[in-house]
Design a protein around this motif. Structure first.
Motif, mmCIF file in Angstrom:
data_model
loop_
_atom_site.group_PDB
_atom_site.id
_atom_site.type_symbol
_atom_site.label_atom_id
_atom_site.label_comp_id
_atom_site.label_asym_id
_atom_site.label_seq_id
_atom_site.Cartn_x
_atom_site.Cartn_y
_atom_site.Cartn_z
ATOM 1 N N MET A 33 1.075 -0.730 0.058
ATOM 2 C CA MET A 33 -0.266 0.062 0.211
ATOM 3 C C MET A 33 0.569 1.105 -0.164
ATOM 4 O O MET A 33 1.751 1.306 0.654
ATOM 5 C CB MET A 33 -0.528 -0.051 1.321
ATOM 6 C CG MET A 33 -1.264 -1.466 1.547
ATOM 7 S SD MET A 33 -3.346 -1.271 -0.110
ATOM 8 C CE MET A 33 -4.203 -0.179 0.080
ATOM 9 N N SER A 34 0.263 2.622 -0.793
ATOM 10 C CA SER A 34 1.564 3.716 -0.236
ATOM 11 C C SER A 34 0.112 4.858 -1.068
ATOM 12 O O SER A 34 -1.111 4.578 -0.996
ATOM 13 C CB SER A 34 2.107 3.486 -1.880
ATOM 14 O OG SER A 34 3.440 2.466 -2.126
ATOM 15 N N TRP A 35 0.968 6.122 -0.266
ATOM 16 C CA TRP A 35 0.635 7.083 -0.241
ATOM 17 C C TRP A 35 0.964 7.795 -1.463
ATOM 18 O O TRP A 35 2.431 8.457 -1.222
ATOM 19 C CB TRP A 35 0.361 8.309 0.360
ATOM 20 C CG TRP A 35 -0.550 7.285 1.592
ATOM 21 C CD1 TRP A 35 -0.509 7.007 2.747
ATOM 22 C CD2 TRP A 35 -2.494 7.639 2.144
ATOM 23 N NE1 TRP A 35 -1.228 5.674 3.618
ATOM 24 C CE2 TRP A 35 -2.664 7.088 2.947
ATOM 25 C CE3 TRP A 35 -2.959 8.863 1.350
ATOM 26 C CZ2 TRP A 35 -4.042 6.418 3.192
ATOM 27 C CZ3 TRP A 35 -3.737 8.297 1.246
ATOM 28 C CH2 TRP A 35 -4.693 7.866 2.409
ATOM 29 N N TYR A 36 0.858 8.773 -2.118
ATOM 30 C CA TYR A 36 1.522 9.579 -3.672
ATOM 31 C C TYR A 36 0.413 11.071 -3.291
ATOM 32 O O TYR A 36 -0.388 11.265 -2.723
ATOM 33 C CB TYR A 36 1.024 8.712 -4.988
ATOM 34 C CG TYR A 36 1.601 7.769 -5.274
ATOM 35 C CD1 TYR A 36 1.129 6.846 -4.618
ATOM 36 C CD2 TYR A 36 2.725 7.538 -6.352
ATOM 37 C CE1 TYR A 36 2.282 5.627 -5.426
ATOM 38 C CE2 TYR A 36 3.865 7.000 -6.445
ATOM 39 C CZ TYR A 36 3.604 6.024 -6.068
ATOM 40 O OH TYR A 36 3.992 4.178 -6.494
ATOM 41 N N ARG A 37 0.966 11.635 -3.716
ATOM 42 C CA ARG A 37 0.646 12.848 -3.945
ATOM 43 C C ARG A 37 0.953 14.161 -5.245
ATOM 44 O O ARG A 37 2.296 13.683 -5.494
ATOM 45 C CB ARG A 37 1.012 14.253 -2.857
ATOM 46 C CG ARG A 37 1.796 14.478 -2.235
ATOM 47 C CD ARG A 37 2.592 15.404 -1.302
ATOM 48 N NE ARG A 37 4.448 15.648 -1.371
ATOM 49 C CZ ARG A 37 4.799 16.250 -0.113
ATOM 50 N NH1 ARG A 37 4.126 15.577 0.623
ATOM 51 N NH2 ARG A 37 5.744 16.359 -0.459
ATOM 52 N N GLN A 38 -0.046 14.916 -5.316
ATOM 53 C CA GLN A 38 0.107 15.477 -7.177
ATOM 54 C C GLN A 38 -0.276 16.575 -6.812
ATOM 55 O O GLN A 38 -1.499 17.370 -6.149
ATOM 56 C CB GLN A 38 -0.896 14.455 -8.011
ATOM 57 C CG GLN A 38 -0.523 16.240 -9.056
ATOM 58 C CD GLN A 38 -0.751 14.979 -10.262
ATOM 59 O OE1 GLN A 38 -1.604 13.911 -10.023
ATOM 60 N NE2 GLN A 38 -0.098 14.902 -11.426
ATOM 61 N N ALA A 39 0.828 18.024 -6.783
ATOM 62 C CA ALA A 39 0.066 19.044 -6.683
ATOM 63 C C ALA A 39 0.080 19.562 -8.266
ATOM 64 O O ALA A 39 0.583 19.268 -8.731
ATOM 65 C CB ALA A 39 1.624 20.142 -5.401
ATOM 66 N N PRO A 40 -1.171 21.022 -7.349
ATOM 67 C CA PRO A 40 -1.082 21.435 -9.057
ATOM 68 C C PRO A 40 0.066 21.595 -9.767
ATOM 69 O O PRO A 40 1.072 22.950 -9.722
ATOM 70 C CB PRO A 40 -1.503 23.055 -8.681
ATOM 71 C CG PRO A 40 -2.502 22.481 -7.270
ATOM 72 C CD PRO A 40 -1.063 21.417 -6.891
#
Length: 117
Positions: A33-40
């Motif tokens: 399981m992983s957490w990713y993020r994406q900023a504008p």
């Protein structure tokens, strides 16, 4: 495979949030399981990752010491505790899973985290 994130919101710099991701329609304990993020305007980046057995957890340097990822296989849930948040942590956070012997990632719908005063 279904992943549903929750817990995002608006928080002041220095504050905390806890994200949760509930998985269904797959054998949770067999998936990393992983957490990713994406900023504008930026590419999606890996924030933290937990092996299927929960024996090891990886953190990106930018969040190390501030974020803590945990998983509860009995609840089919992973958490991301985020402390000492900074404005640059603002992004849509995505939960992802991948079968321990596979190479295909599945994604949740994302939850918005905004750090601003």
């Amino acid at each position: 495979v279904q992943l549903v994130e929750s817990g995002g919101g608006l928080v002041q710099p220095g504050g905390s949030l806890r994200l949760a991701c509930v998985g269904s329609r797959f054998t949770f304990s067999n998936y990393d399981m992983s957490w990713y993020r994406q900023a504008p305007g930026k590419e999606r980046e890996l924030v933290a990752s937990s092996s299927s057995a929960g024996g090891s957890t990886y953190y990106a340097d930018l969040v190390k010491g501030r974020f803590n990822m945990s998983r509860d296989n009995s609840l089919n849930t992973v958490y991301l505790q985020m402390d000492r948040l900074k404005p640059e942590d603002t992004a849509v956070y995505y939960c992802s899973c991948r079968w321990r012997f596979g190479n295909l990632n599945y994604w949740g719908q994302g939850t918005q985290v905004t750090v601003a005063s």
